[in-house]
Design a protein around this motif. Structure first.
Motif, PDB file in Angstrom:
ATOM      1  N   LEU A  21       0.817  -1.217   0.000  1.00 46.02           N
ATOM      2  CA  LEU A  21       0.000   0.000   0.000  1.00 46.02           C
ATOM      3  C   LEU A  21       0.849   1.263   0.000  1.00 46.02           C
ATOM      4  O   LEU A  21       0.347   2.342  -0.321  1.00 46.02           O
ATOM      5  N   LEU A  22       2.108   1.141   0.357  1.00 41.52           N
ATOM      6  CA  LEU A  22       2.979   2.319   0.435  1.00 41.52           C
ATOM      7  C   LEU A  22       3.499   2.734  -0.933  1.00 41.52           C
ATOM      8  O   LEU A  22       3.983   3.861  -1.095  1.00 41.52           O
ATOM      9  N   ASP A  23       3.404   1.849  -1.906  1.00 45.31           N
ATOM     10  CA  ASP A  23       3.859   2.163  -3.256  1.00 45.31           C
ATOM     11  C   ASP A  23       2.864   3.126  -3.902  1.00 45.31           C
ATOM     12  O   ASP A  23       1.800   2.731  -4.368  1.00 45.31           O
ATOM     13  N   GLY A  24       3.203   4.390  -3.889  1.00 40.71           N
ATOM     14  CA  GLY A  24       2.305   5.400  -4.423  1.00 40.71           C
ATOM     15  C   GLY A  24       1.331   5.952  -3.410  1.00 40.71           C
ATOM     16  O   GLY A  24       0.544   6.838  -3.728  1.00 40.71           O
ATOM     17  N   GLY A  25       1.382   5.463  -2.173  1.00 40.08           N
ATOM     18  CA  GLY A  25       0.488   5.941  -1.134  1.00 40.08           C
ATOM     19  C   GLY A  25       1.157   6.964  -0.239  1.00 40.08           C
ATOM     20  O   GLY A  25       2.388   7.016  -0.134  1.00 40.08           O
ATOM     21  N   VAL A  26       0.354   7.786   0.411  1.00 36.27           N
ATOM     22  CA  VAL A  26       0.827   8.778   1.371  1.00 36.27           C
ATOM     23  C   VAL A  26       0.382   8.318   2.754  1.00 36.27           C
ATOM     24  O   VAL A  26      -0.816   8.327   3.056  1.00 36.27           O
ATOM     25  N   ALA A  27       1.337   7.900   3.588  1.00 39.06           N
ATOM     26  CA  ALA A  27       1.027   7.392   4.919  1.00 39.06           C
ATOM     27  C   ALA A  27       1.129   8.534   5.923  1.00 39.06           C
ATOM     28  O   ALA A  27       2.229   9.005   6.237  1.00 39.06           O
ATOM     29  N   LEU A  28      -0.005   8.991   6.419  1.00 42.76           N
ATOM     30  CA  LEU A  28       0.006  10.078   7.390  1.00 42.76           C
ATOM     31  C   LEU A  28       0.523   9.579   8.732  1.00 42.76           C
ATOM     32  O   LEU A  28       0.383   8.405   9.078  1.00 42.76           O
ATOM     33  N   ASP A  29       1.114  10.486   9.503  1.00 43.32           N
ATOM     34  CA  ASP A  29       1.541  10.177  10.869  1.00 43.32           C
ATOM     35  C   ASP A  29       0.853  11.160  11.798  1.00 43.32           C
ATOM     36  O   ASP A  29       1.229  12.330  11.886  1.00 43.32           O
ATOM     37  N   LEU A  30      -0.171  10.675  12.490  1.00 42.10           N
ATOM     38  CA  LEU A  30      -0.994  11.517  13.346  1.00 42.10           C
ATOM     39  C   LEU A  30      -0.755  11.231  14.825  1.00 42.10           C
ATOM     40  O   LEU A  30      -1.532  11.667  15.671  1.00 42.10           O
ATOM     41  N   ALA A  31       0.323  10.513  15.143  1.00 41.72           N
ATOM     42  CA  ALA A  31       0.540  10.029  16.500  1.00 41.72           C
ATOM     43  C   ALA A  31       0.648  11.153  17.521  1.00 41.72           C
ATOM     44  O   ALA A  31       0.320  10.968  18.696  1.00 41.72           O
ATOM     45  N   ALA A  32       1.114  12.312  17.108  1.00 43.06           N
ATOM     46  CA  ALA A  32       1.294  13.419  18.053  1.00 43.06           C
ATOM     47  C   ALA A  32       0.002  14.185  18.314  1.00 43.06           C
ATOM     48  O   ALA A  32      -0.012  15.095  19.153  1.00 43.06           O
ATOM     49  N   LEU A  33      -1.066  13.836  17.618  1.00 46.95           N
ATOM     50  CA  LEU A  33      -2.331  14.573  17.732  1.00 46.95           C
ATOM     51  C   LEU A  33      -3.301  13.777  18.594  1.00 46.95           C
ATOM     52  O   LEU A  33      -3.742  12.703  18.214  1.00 46.95           O
ATOM     53  N   ALA A  34      -3.647  14.314  19.755  1.00 42.02           N
ATOM     54  CA  ALA A  34      -4.431  13.556  20.732  1.00 42.02           C
ATOM     55  C   ALA A  34      -5.928  13.684  20.533  1.00 42.02           C
ATOM     56  O   ALA A  34      -6.689  12.883  21.077  1.00 42.02           O
TER      57      ALA A  34
END
Length: 213
Positions: A21-34
């Motif tokens: 799924l990462l091939d051409g996908g944008v993986a968001l990182d929301l871990a810092a947002l509570a």
């Protein structure tokens, strides 16, 4: 068209998704947002009209809350075991889960006390002192994350957005949520044996490809 990947409460960023799924996908990182609102705003900033959004568990809350913020609808929304409890309140399994997690939060600030109540609801097994050090970071992250219910989500938010909900067929509350989504017009796919992460199943890419068409 881009594939925007919205992780759940566990792994974040690229670590939350299989390599395919990462091939051409944008993986968001929301871990810092509570907060749900903060995560939804981050999703809305990343999604463009015509994108395909894939969201897992808690990420489903952010993805749906982001829909009214978008300039145009995504081409499709693929929800993997989404934590959209607001859509299925009143279902016995959903109410039992909500009650268990509310009781867990009532045990704070004791983190072990929280985990003793939350672990059975989340992982299906009792608190194990021998695993505590390995699970402490997960317990801390979940204790500090806003609960997914009470977010004001309703089925109307999904109107005119082609939606697929994918479950593992293992958990009554996620199946109840899926049934509520079907009533709102979604298509439901069950990947038996895939547990809470159907996106890792080798059958998932075919479901995603069908949603993208």
């Amino acid at each position: 068209m881009a594939l925007v990947l919205v992780h759940g409460a566990g792994r974040s960023g690229a670590a939350a998704w299989p390599a395919a799924l990462l091939d051409g996908g944008v993986a968001l990182d929301l871990a810092a947002l509570a907060t749900a609102r903060g995560r939804a705003e981050a999703v809305a900033a990343a999604v463009r009209p015509g994108d395909v959004v894939v969201a897992h568990s808690l990420g489903g809350v952010a993805a749906v809350l982001a829909l009214p913020m978008l300039a145009g609808p995504p081409a499709a929304l693929v929800l993997c075991e989404p934590a959209l409890f607001d859509l299925a309140r009143g279902d016995a399994a959903v109410e039992a889960h909500v009650a268990a997690m509310d009781a867990a939060h009532d045990a704070l600030p004791s983190l072990p006390g929280f985990w003793a109540r939350a672990r059975p609801a989340l992982l299906g097994g009792p608190f194990d002192a021998g695993r505590w050090e390995d699970e402490r970071a997960l317990a801390s992250r979940l204790a500090g994350t806003e609960r997914p219910w009470g977010q004001g989500i309703d089925a109307g938010m999904l109107r005119d957005v082609p939606t697929v909900v994918v479950t593992g067929g293992w958990n009554a509350e996620y199946e109840a949520i899926a049934a509520a989504l079907v009533r709102a017009g979604a298509r439901h796919e069950v990947l038996e044996g895939s547990g809470h992460r159907p996106q890792d199943d080798p059958r998932f890419p075919a479901i995603l490809a069908a949603a993208e068409r």
